[in-house]
Write a protein that holds these residues in place. Structure first.
Motif, PDB file in Angstrom:
ATOM      1  N   SER A  90       0.828  -1.270   0.508  1.00 40.21           N
ATOM      2  CA  SER A  90      -0.122   0.022  -0.138  1.00 40.21           C
ATOM      3  C   SER A  90       0.712   1.497  -0.391  1.00 40.21           C
ATOM      4  CB  SER A  90      -0.657  -0.337   1.058  1.00 40.21           C
ATOM      5  OG  SER A  90      -0.730  -0.272   2.023  1.00 40.21           O
ATOM      6  N   GLY A  91       0.471   2.119  -0.320  1.00 41.11           N
ATOM      7  CA  GLY A  91       1.063   3.493  -0.462  1.00 41.11           C
ATOM      8  C   GLY A  91       0.367   4.858  -0.245  1.00 41.11           C
ATOM      9  N   LEU A  92       0.703   6.394  -0.017  1.00 38.64           N
ATOM     10  CA  LEU A  92      -0.531   7.347  -0.521  1.00 38.64           C
ATOM     11  C   LEU A  92      -0.147   7.915  -1.630  1.00 38.64           C
ATOM     12  CD1 LEU A  92      -1.626   9.891   0.850  1.00 38.64           C
ATOM     13  CD2 LEU A  92       0.739  10.596   1.279  1.00 38.64           C
ATOM     14  N   CYS A  93      -0.544   7.868  -2.768  1.00 43.54           N
ATOM     15  CA  CYS A  93      -0.259   8.909  -3.705  1.00 43.54           C
ATOM     16  C   CYS A  93      -1.092   9.902  -3.618  1.00 43.54           C
ATOM     17  CB  CYS A  93      -0.685   7.796  -4.792  1.00 43.54           C
ATOM     18  SG  CYS A  93      -0.035   6.049  -4.669  1.00 43.54           S
ATOM     19  N   VAL A  94       0.068  11.412  -3.734  1.00 42.43           N
ATOM     20  CA  VAL A  94      -0.075  12.420  -4.382  1.00 42.43           C
ATOM     21  C   VAL A  94      -0.422  13.580  -5.763  1.00 42.43           C
ATOM     22  CG1 VAL A  94       0.270  14.457  -2.747  1.00 42.43           C
ATOM     23  CG2 VAL A  94       1.020  12.410  -1.310  1.00 42.43           C
ATOM     24  N   SER A  95      -1.687  13.361  -5.705  1.00 45.96           N
ATOM     25  CA  SER A  95      -1.483  14.091  -7.018  1.00 45.96           C
ATOM     26  C   SER A  95      -0.641  15.551  -7.494  1.00 45.96           C
ATOM     27  CB  SER A  95      -2.969  14.505  -7.530  1.00 45.96           C
ATOM     28  OG  SER A  95      -3.758  13.605  -6.503  1.00 45.96           O
ATOM     29  N   ALA A  96      -0.524  17.026  -6.852  1.00 44.25           N
ATOM     30  CA  ALA A  96       0.312  17.857  -7.151  1.00 44.25           C
ATOM     31  C   ALA A  96       2.213  17.059  -7.020  1.00 44.25           C
ATOM     32  CB  ALA A  96       0.012  18.348  -5.689  1.00 44.25           C
ATOM     33  N   LEU A  97       2.168  15.846  -6.610  1.00 47.84           N
ATOM     34  CA  LEU A  97       3.650  15.168  -6.457  1.00 47.84           C
ATOM     35  C   LEU A  97       3.864  14.010  -7.455  1.00 47.84           C
ATOM     36  CD1 LEU A  97       4.603  14.937  -2.902  1.00 47.84           C
ATOM     37  CD2 LEU A  97       4.945  16.913  -4.267  1.00 47.84           C
ATOM     38  N   ASP A  98       2.749  14.365  -8.357  1.00 50.73           N
ATOM     39  CA  ASP A  98       2.825  12.597  -9.539  1.00 50.73           C
ATOM     40  C   ASP A  98       2.542  11.297  -8.794  1.00 50.73           C
ATOM     41  OD1 ASP A  98       2.978  15.229 -11.797  1.00 50.73           O
ATOM     42  OD2 ASP A  98       5.090  15.391 -11.129  1.00 50.73           O
ATOM     43  N   ALA A 141      -4.791  13.150  -2.700  1.00 51.11           N
ATOM     44  CA  ALA A 141      -4.193  12.160  -2.751  1.00 51.11           C
ATOM     45  C   ALA A 141      -5.030  11.433  -2.252  1.00 51.11           C
ATOM     46  CB  ALA A 141      -3.293  12.545  -1.310  1.00 51.11           C
ATOM     47  N   GLN A 142      -4.422  10.075  -2.508  1.00 59.93           N
ATOM     48  CA  GLN A 142      -5.384   8.751  -2.281  1.00 59.93           C
ATOM     49  C   GLN A 142      -4.494   8.034  -1.465  1.00 59.93           C
ATOM     50  OE1 GLN A 142      -5.666   6.689  -6.538  1.00 59.93           O
ATOM     51  NE2 GLN A 142      -7.263   8.192  -6.366  1.00 59.93           N
ATOM     52  N   PHE A 143      -4.669   6.936  -0.892  1.00 59.09           N
ATOM     53  CA  PHE A 143      -3.905   5.593  -0.548  1.00 59.09           C
ATOM     54  C   PHE A 143      -4.701   4.193  -0.907  1.00 59.09           C
ATOM     55  CE2 PHE A 143      -3.559   7.330   4.623  1.00 59.09           C
ATOM     56  CZ  PHE A 143      -1.867   6.757   4.354  1.00 59.09           C
ATOM     57  N   VAL A 144      -3.822   3.888  -1.385  1.00 60.15           N
ATOM     58  CA  VAL A 144      -4.072   2.399  -2.309  1.00 60.15           C
ATOM     59  C   VAL A 144      -3.987   1.175  -1.703  1.00 60.15           C
ATOM     60  CG1 VAL A 144      -4.026   3.721  -4.726  1.00 60.15           C
ATOM     61  CG2 VAL A 144      -1.982   2.258  -3.605  1.00 60.15           C
TER      62      VAL A 144
END
Ligand SMILES: O=c1nc[nH]c2c1ncn2[C@H]1C[C@H](O)[C@@H](COP(=O)(O)OP(=O)(O)OP(=O)(O)O)O1
Ligand SMILES: [Mg+2]
Length: 225
Positions: free
Chosen positions: A79-87, A132-135
């Motif tokens: 899993s992880g954190l995907c931050v839109s502003a950080l691509d 952001a999304q947690f996936v």
């Protein structure tokens, strides 16, 4: 196509994770089911090196290592954190961003600082720029090498400063959409949401990325009766 992996009542399921926060959440979600759940650390399994560049590859590598070492079906979580502003960063490197430089373990306060620093540098200061999304990618693996995947995700906004002492990892900066509090401020039942078998994919059921992925897994593989 390979036969589906079958979990039968009374089977042992190895939870192929060394993260105590994940282990607690997954054990809790699996408690109503008639399967014996064992953690990787409890079984003395080594922590495999996560060499993949996708959540799917790393979850497969962890679940297969545990299934092959124990002879039991294993379930991993990458899993992880995907931050839109950080691509999409830190993405698959979410745990790595917490690794201390002296190699003495993880510091999530430092990791949250790093994300915030990058957001400030990107000019992402207002909430609309901070989504952001947690996936979560769960992998179910059998000792013979078969794998099946169950993804889950939750949309949110990154807050600053961090809020709340509950949960683990980046929970204090993640505020899920439609909620006023961060995962760090929610208790565990609120973070997991109302998970019910057969309701996989319903946005209102299962709040966290992990609960949503587990919900899809439960619907496909387990019954309570
Ligand atoms: O619900 C969550 N709440 C807060 N933070 C979270 C969550 N879910 C994942 N995260 C962060 C922290 C974790 O360290 C990293 C995943 O890295 P990841 O390699 O999948 O997990 P890990 O190394 O901690 O344990 P393991 O690989 O043994 O399952 O993302
Ligand atoms: Mg890991």
């Amino acid at each position: 196509m390979a036969d589906p992996i079958v979990l039968s009542p009374g089977d042992t399921l190895v939870l192929a994770t060394h993260n105590p926060g994940k282990l607690a959440e997954m054990t809790d979600l699996l408690a109503p089911y008639d399967i014996a759940v064992k953690g990787a650390a409890e079984l003395g399994l080594p922590e495999p090196e996560e060499t993949g560049d996708t959540f799917e590859k790393n979850s497969a590598l962890k679940a297969l290592a545990a299934a092959k070492a124990t002879g039991h079906i294993a379930l991993s979580d990458d899993s992880g954190l995907c931050v839109s502003a950080l691509d999409g960063a830190p993405g698959v490197y979410t745990a790595d961003w917490a690794e201390k430089e002296d190699g003495s373990g993880r510091d999530f306060s430092m990791a949250m600082d790093k994300v915030e620093d990058r957001l400030q540098k990107a000019g992402a200061t207002s909430p609309v720029d901070r989504d952001a999304q947690f996936v979560c990618m769960l992998c179910l693996a059998a000792p013979d090498g078969r794998t099946e995947f169950f993804p889950g995700r939750v949309e949110g906004t990154l807050v600053w400063p961090p809020r709340g002492e509950n949960g683990f990892g980046y929970d204090p900066v993640f505020q899920p959409v439609g909620h006023e509090r961060t995962f760090g401020e929610m208790d565990k039942s609120e973070k997991k949401g109302n998970v019910r078998q057969g309701d996989a994919g319903r946005a209102d059921l299962g709040l966290s990325h992990r609960a949503r992925a587990l919900s899809a897994f439960l619907a496909a593989k387990l019954t309570t009766d």
